[in-house]
Design a protein around this motif. Structure first.
Motif, PDB file in Angstrom:
ATOM      1  N   LEU A  19      22.179  28.134 -18.858  1.00 32.62           N
ATOM      2  CA  LEU A  19      23.345  28.727 -19.499  1.00 32.62           C
ATOM      3  C   LEU A  19      23.131  28.778 -21.000  1.00 32.62           C
ATOM      4  CD1 LEU A  19      26.346  27.083 -17.619  1.00 32.62           C
ATOM      5  CD2 LEU A  19      25.539  29.431 -17.447  1.00 32.62           C
ATOM      6  N   GLY A  20      23.620  29.857 -21.634  1.00 33.99           N
ATOM      7  CA  GLY A  20      23.546  29.970 -23.083  1.00 33.99           C
ATOM      8  C   GLY A  20      22.480  30.951 -23.518  1.00 33.99           C
ATOM      9  N   ASP A  21      22.480  31.220 -24.810  1.00 36.29           N
ATOM     10  CA  ASP A  21      21.554  32.194 -25.375  1.00 36.29           C
ATOM     11  C   ASP A  21      20.292  31.578 -25.952  1.00 36.29           C
ATOM     12  OD1 ASP A  21      23.121  34.375 -24.743  1.00 36.29           O
ATOM     13  OD2 ASP A  21      24.273  34.239 -26.602  1.00 36.29           O
ATOM     14  N   SER A  22      20.260  30.255 -26.085  1.00 31.32           N
ATOM     15  CA  SER A  22      19.069  29.633 -26.671  1.00 31.32           C
ATOM     16  C   SER A  22      17.892  29.777 -25.711  1.00 31.32           C
ATOM     17  CB  SER A  22      19.326  28.156 -26.955  1.00 31.32           C
ATOM     18  OG  SER A  22      19.531  27.466 -25.741  1.00 31.32           O
ATOM     19  N   GLN A  23      16.709  29.587 -26.231  1.00 28.26           N
ATOM     20  CA  GLN A  23      15.506  29.679 -25.402  1.00 28.26           C
ATOM     21  C   GLN A  23      14.838  28.309 -25.375  1.00 28.26           C
ATOM     22  OE1 GLN A  23      13.085  32.938 -26.681  1.00 28.26           O
ATOM     23  NE2 GLN A  23      14.725  34.399 -26.439  1.00 28.26           N
ATOM     24  N   PRO A  24      15.313  27.446 -24.491  1.00 26.60           N
ATOM     25  CA  PRO A  24      14.764  26.093 -24.435  1.00 26.60           C
ATOM     26  C   PRO A  24      13.384  26.075 -23.795  1.00 26.60           C
ATOM     27  CG  PRO A  24      16.260  26.433 -22.615  1.00 26.60           C
ATOM     28  CD  PRO A  24      16.323  27.677 -23.473  1.00 26.60           C
ATOM     29  N   LYS A  25      12.686  24.980 -24.014  1.00 27.24           N
ATOM     30  CA  LYS A  25      11.418  24.779 -23.317  1.00 27.24           C
ATOM     31  C   LYS A  25      11.759  24.100 -21.997  1.00 27.24           C
ATOM     32  CE  LYS A  25       6.841  22.852 -23.554  1.00 27.24           C
ATOM     33  NZ  LYS A  25       5.804  22.267 -24.381  1.00 27.24           N
ATOM     34  N   ILE A  26      11.414  24.755 -20.901  1.00 27.58           N
ATOM     35  CA  ILE A  26      11.706  24.242 -19.562  1.00 27.58           C
ATOM     36  C   ILE A  26      10.388  23.819 -18.930  1.00 27.58           C
ATOM     37  CG2 ILE A  26      12.687  24.784 -17.297  1.00 27.58           C
ATOM     38  CD1 ILE A  26      14.747  25.093 -19.489  1.00 27.58           C
ATOM     39  N   VAL A  27      10.333  22.564 -18.478  1.00 21.68           N
ATOM     40  CA  VAL A  27       9.155  22.058 -17.790  1.00 21.68           C
ATOM     41  C   VAL A  27       9.535  21.854 -16.323  1.00 21.68           C
ATOM     42  CG1 VAL A  27       7.470  20.188 -17.647  1.00 21.68           C
ATOM     43  CG2 VAL A  27       8.287  20.950 -19.878  1.00 21.68           C
ATOM     44  N   CYS A  28       8.731  22.430 -15.454  1.00 17.94           N
ATOM     45  CA  CYS A  28       9.005  22.377 -14.016  1.00 17.94           C
ATOM     46  C   CYS A  28       8.972  20.945 -13.503  1.00 17.94           C
ATOM     47  CB  CYS A  28       7.966  23.229 -13.271  1.00 17.94           C
ATOM     48  SG  CYS A  28       8.205  23.254 -11.486  1.00 17.94           S
ATOM     49  N   ARG A  29       9.987  20.580 -12.751  1.00 17.68           N
ATOM     50  CA  ARG A  29      10.039  19.224 -12.192  1.00 17.68           C
ATOM     51  C   ARG A  29       9.066  19.059 -11.019  1.00 17.68           C
ATOM     52  NH1 ARG A  29      15.293  21.203 -11.244  1.00 17.68           N
ATOM     53  NH2 ARG A  29      15.469  22.093  -9.167  1.00 17.68           N
ATOM     54  N   ASP A  30       8.617  20.182 -10.430  1.00 21.37           N
ATOM     55  CA  ASP A  30       7.707  20.107  -9.286  1.00 21.37           C
ATOM     56  C   ASP A  30       6.240  19.998  -9.696  1.00 21.37           C
ATOM     57  OD1 ASP A  30       9.886  20.347  -7.529  1.00 21.37           O
ATOM     58  OD2 ASP A  30       9.773  22.533  -7.597  1.00 21.37           O
ATOM     59  N   CYS A  31       5.821  20.825 -10.658  1.00 23.71           N
ATOM     60  CA  CYS A  31       4.388  20.841 -11.009  1.00 23.71           C
ATOM     61  C   CYS A  31       4.129  20.556 -12.493  1.00 23.71           C
ATOM     62  CB  CYS A  31       3.750  22.162 -10.609  1.00 23.71           C
ATOM     63  SG  CYS A  31       4.289  23.567 -11.590  1.00 23.71           S
ATOM     64  N   GLU A  32       5.193  20.327 -13.252  1.00 23.14           N
ATOM     65  CA  GLU A  32       5.114  19.961 -14.665  1.00 23.14           C
ATOM     66  C   GLU A  32       4.492  21.043 -15.564  1.00 23.14           C
ATOM     67  OE1 GLU A  32       3.529  16.026 -15.139  1.00 23.14           O
ATOM     68  OE2 GLU A  32       4.960  15.186 -13.732  1.00 23.14           O
ATOM     69  N   ARG A  33       4.508  22.286 -15.111  1.00 20.12           N
ATOM     70  CA  ARG A  33       4.064  23.405 -15.967  1.00 20.12           C
ATOM     71  C   ARG A  33       5.291  24.005 -16.622  1.00 20.12           C
ATOM     72  NH1 ARG A  33      -0.275  27.065 -13.756  1.00 20.12           N
ATOM     73  NH2 ARG A  33      -0.005  27.943 -15.819  1.00 20.12           N
ATOM     74  N   GLU A  34       5.058  24.786 -17.662  1.00 22.19           N
ATOM     75  CA  GLU A  34       6.182  25.391 -18.372  1.00 22.19           C
ATOM     76  C   GLU A  34       6.750  26.569 -17.593  1.00 22.19           C
ATOM     77  OE1 GLU A  34       7.403  27.149 -22.750  1.00 22.19           O
ATOM     78  OE2 GLU A  34       5.393  26.388 -22.440  1.00 22.19           O
ATOM     79  N   ALA A  35       8.075  26.690 -17.631  1.00 20.30           N
ATOM     80  CA  ALA A  35       8.764  27.832 -17.044  1.00 20.30           C
ATOM     81  C   ALA A  35       9.104  28.784 -18.183  1.00 20.30           C
ATOM     82  CB  ALA A  35      10.027  27.375 -16.324  1.00 20.30           C
ATOM     83  N   THR A  36       8.849  30.065 -17.977  1.00 19.27           N
ATOM     84  CA  THR A  36       9.114  31.060 -19.018  1.00 19.27           C
ATOM     85  C   THR A  36      10.250  31.977 -18.586  1.00 19.27           C
ATOM     86  OG1 THR A  36       7.377  32.460 -18.092  1.00 19.27           O
ATOM     87  CG2 THR A  36       6.756  31.049 -19.945  1.00 19.27           C
TER      88      THR A  36
END
Length: 180
Positions: A19-36
């Motif tokens: 939610l929201g307009d910011s662009q957070p850094k999301i790290v996958c809880r399953d494989c620990e790679r970044e989500a874009t």
């Protein structure tokens, strides 16, 4: 109402809604790679970048064509090569927009832009070949390259104008409103 954006893991493909307009850094809880960023927001961003590259390539193409008129073939070839490179990059961005788009209007506009940019990219490459052949004194080959380029430029007219990102936003907002 806060806007939700979709992020997709670059590793396993898991999706996350933020939610929201910011662009957070999301790290996958399953494989620990970044989500874009993915979906409509990613498509709009790719379209915007593609459009900027496309406009620059069009300017370079026009300048190079004017240089041919002045019979500065080596200079024109450099312009055609630069235009071809920027058209190629715009095609890649428009292709990303097509792939990521979640709505029909965005997909159609992105696909039309991709096809038009592809025609111009091919024309710029043929025109570069024309200038080289002309410099080498190969007038028959230069004429063939020019003819091929003219065919691609004519084909580009079939796709109309490439919508600006602002027009794209209006079109997609209108479609979203009509769906609700």
């Amino acid at each position: 109402m806060e806007q939700s954006q979709t992020y997709r893991c670059d590793g396993c493909g898991s999706e996350y809604r933020v939610l929201g307009d910011s662009q957070p850094k999301i790290v996958c809880r399953d494989c620990e790679r970044e989500a874009t960023l993915s979906g409509t927001a990613a498509a709009q961003r790719a379209y915007h970048v593609g459009y900027i590259r496309y406009r620059e390539a069009r300017r370079q193409l026009s300048d190079a064509l004017a240089t041919v008129e002045d019979e500065e073939m080596a200079l024109a070839r450099g312009g055609f090569d630069s235009a071809a490179s920027d058209f190629e990059e715009s095609v890649e961005e428009f292709t990303t927009a097509v792939r990521e788009a979640d709505d029909n209007a965005l997909t159609e506009l992105s696909e039309r832009a991709r096809k038009k940019a592809t025609c111009f990219w091919q024309a710029a490459e043929w025109l570069s070949g024309m200038t080289y052949a002309s410099e080498q004194g190969e007038s028959t080959q230069a004429s063939q390259y020019r003819h091929d380029a003219e065919n691609r430029l004519q084909a580009a007219t079939e796709y109309g104008t490439v919508s600006s990102p602002a027009e794209l936003l209006q079109t997609t907002e209108t479609e979203v409103q009509s769906d609700t």
